[in-house]
Write a protein that holds these residues in place. Structure first.
Motif, short mmCIF file in Angstrom:
data_model
loop_
_atom_site.label_atom_id
_atom_site.label_comp_id
_atom_site.label_asym_id
_atom_site.label_seq_id
_atom_site.Cartn_x
_atom_site.Cartn_y
_atom_site.Cartn_z
N CYS A 29 45.16 71.91 12.70
CA CYS A 29 45.99 70.73 12.98
C CYS A 29 46.13 69.94 11.69
O CYS A 29 45.15 69.75 10.97
N GLU A 59 47.92 66.81 11.46
CA GLU A 59 48.29 65.41 11.63
C GLU A 59 47.07 64.72 12.19
O GLU A 59 46.53 65.17 13.22
N PHE A 60 46.62 63.65 11.54
CA PHE A 60 45.38 63.01 11.99
C PHE A 60 45.50 62.58 13.45
O PHE A 60 46.39 61.83 13.81
CU1 CUA Z 1 45.28 67.45 16.35
CU2 CUA Z 1 44.88 66.60 14.19
#
Ligand code: CUA
Length: 409
Positions: A238, A240-241
């Motif tokens: 992933c 995106e924080f």
């Molecule tokens: Cu889901 Cu960073």
């Protein structure tokens, strides 16, 4: 005025002369430590593929990633040439026109001029042409990435805190027939259309060797595609924080030959075996698995779906099991991974922990530790409905649950 400035500067230099070696050494130690720390952090933190190489876009393994690579190579070449020319000119001028010993201010300075129109036009137009050409290449690549094959396969992708869910609608009736987590299985050599959504916050789906990133945004649907040239495992993360365990939200794409994919699809549509406590052939003791199955229904089934668990095995005609789920029990609970064919995957809990040991045995210690206290293995906030809670299970319960989970092939 200049004299006064020079004098005060000299005075200041004199004041600092005593501390200078110390502060320089300190700065040297400080910057070396910073460089070393950066290297160590970069080295340790880098996510690696199954051959131990860091995740990289520079080693494309699919149609889309090759298109991106075809853009990256000329852009880097142009940027490299510009870099060398500009910094080379800076270095040459800095050396050639530097202040030499004995130079007198105001006398030995280069001639001060204001504007050479020909030069200024040249360095305005040249970069404009260059950027224009790069823009054309960029837009072409974006269009190419949006091309969709007619026979593409659709997989729905859901970002969740902190794992990925994949849904396959085999008979095209708008309802998923296969739901799996963490590992997406696809046929090699065929385009996959990803329909990317999020169940909570913004995530970003990224398998660098297959394509660029695409955000999973709540309330929106983003279409993205990928295609693996050859069978293999392609790692991703992933990007995106998305909260506490963002760094532990990983995934992998497993590309297999087309025939193997069909077999996988068939297997995945089968409901899980419902264990019984009697042993018809009297050779194996199934009681531990049966206990685990009961524990699963009591402790785990509120969040984790296992297809087929809701039906009465003895009648075996689809009659709902009155103590579980109900007739229209959905394939997804929305909260936690569907575990029907857990053991067909490589890893669990956001694709972090191995389900099997190196010699191919079920990794009972990983599974047991997870059930004992999930938070010890991965930061989570179960009180806010994010991640798995500690159910305070006893060692006996854990042993039985691991035995049952191991049967979910
Ligand atoms: Cu889901 Cu960073």
């Amino acid at each position: 005025m200049i004299d006064r400035l020079a004098t005060s500067r000299a005075a200041r230099r004199g004041d600092q002369a005593g501390q200078r070696p110390f502060s320089r050494r300190l700065r040297l130690v400080g910057s070396s430590a910073l460089v070393a720390t950066t290297l160590v952090v970069a080295g340790c933190g880098a996510l690696r593929d199954d051959e131990g190489r860091p995740l990289t876009t520079l080693d494309p393994k699919g149609v889309q990633s090759n298109r991106i690579d075809d853009l990256v190579t000329p852009v880097f070449a142009v940027a490299g040439i510009v870099f060398v020319l500009v910094l080379g000119a800076v270095a040459i001028f800095a050396i050639k026109f530097r202040r030499k010993p004995g130079d007198v201010d105001g006398v030995d300075e280069p001639v001060q001029i204001h504007g050479i129109p020909r030069l200024e036009w040249a360095w305005t137009i040249a970069p404009a042409i260059l950027l224009g050409a790069l823009a054309v290449l960029n837009v072409q690549t974006i269009w190419k990435l949006e091309e969709r094959d007619k026979d593409a396969l659709t997989v729905e992708v859901y970002g969740q805190q902190w794992w990925w869910e994949y849904r396959y609608d085999v008979n095209d009736d708008g309802k998923p027939d296969v739901i799996t987590a963490n590992q997406m299985v696809i046929p090699a050599g065929r385009q996959i259309n990803l329909v990317i959504r999020s169940n909570d916050v913004i995530h970003s789906f990224w398998i660098p060797s297959l394509n660029g990133k695409k955000d999973a945004v709540p309330g929106r649907t983003h279409v993205w595609s990928l295609e693996a040239d050859k069978p293999g495992l392609y790692q991703g993360t992933c990007t995106e924080f998305c909260g506490l365990s963002h760094a532990y939200m990983r995934m992998e794409v497993k590309a297999v030959p087309a025939a193997d994919y069909e077999t996988w699809l068939e297997e995945q549509q089968k409901p899980a075996e419902v264990p019984t406590d009697d042993t018809p052939d009297d050779t194996t003791d199934n009681s531990l698995v049966f206990t685990g199955y009961t524990e699963f229904k009591n402790n785990c089934a509120q969040c984790h779906q296992v297809d087929g668990l809701g039906y009465d095995k003895e009648l075996n005609d689809g009659t709902p099991d009155p103590d579980y789920g109900g007739a229209n029990h959905p394939l997804t609970s929305g909260n936690a991974p569907n575990l029907t064919h857990l053991m067909s995957r490589n890893k669990f809990a956001g694709n972090l922990f191995d389900l099997y040991t190196k010699d191919g045995q079920v990794n009972t210690s990983n599974l047991g530790n997870w059930l004992r206290n999930p938070k010890n293995m991965k930061p989570m906030a179960p009180d806010e409905n994010r991640g798995m809670p500690n159910l305070n299970l006893t060692s006996d319960q854990i042993e039985a649950l691991v035995a049952y989970l191991s049967t979910l092939k």
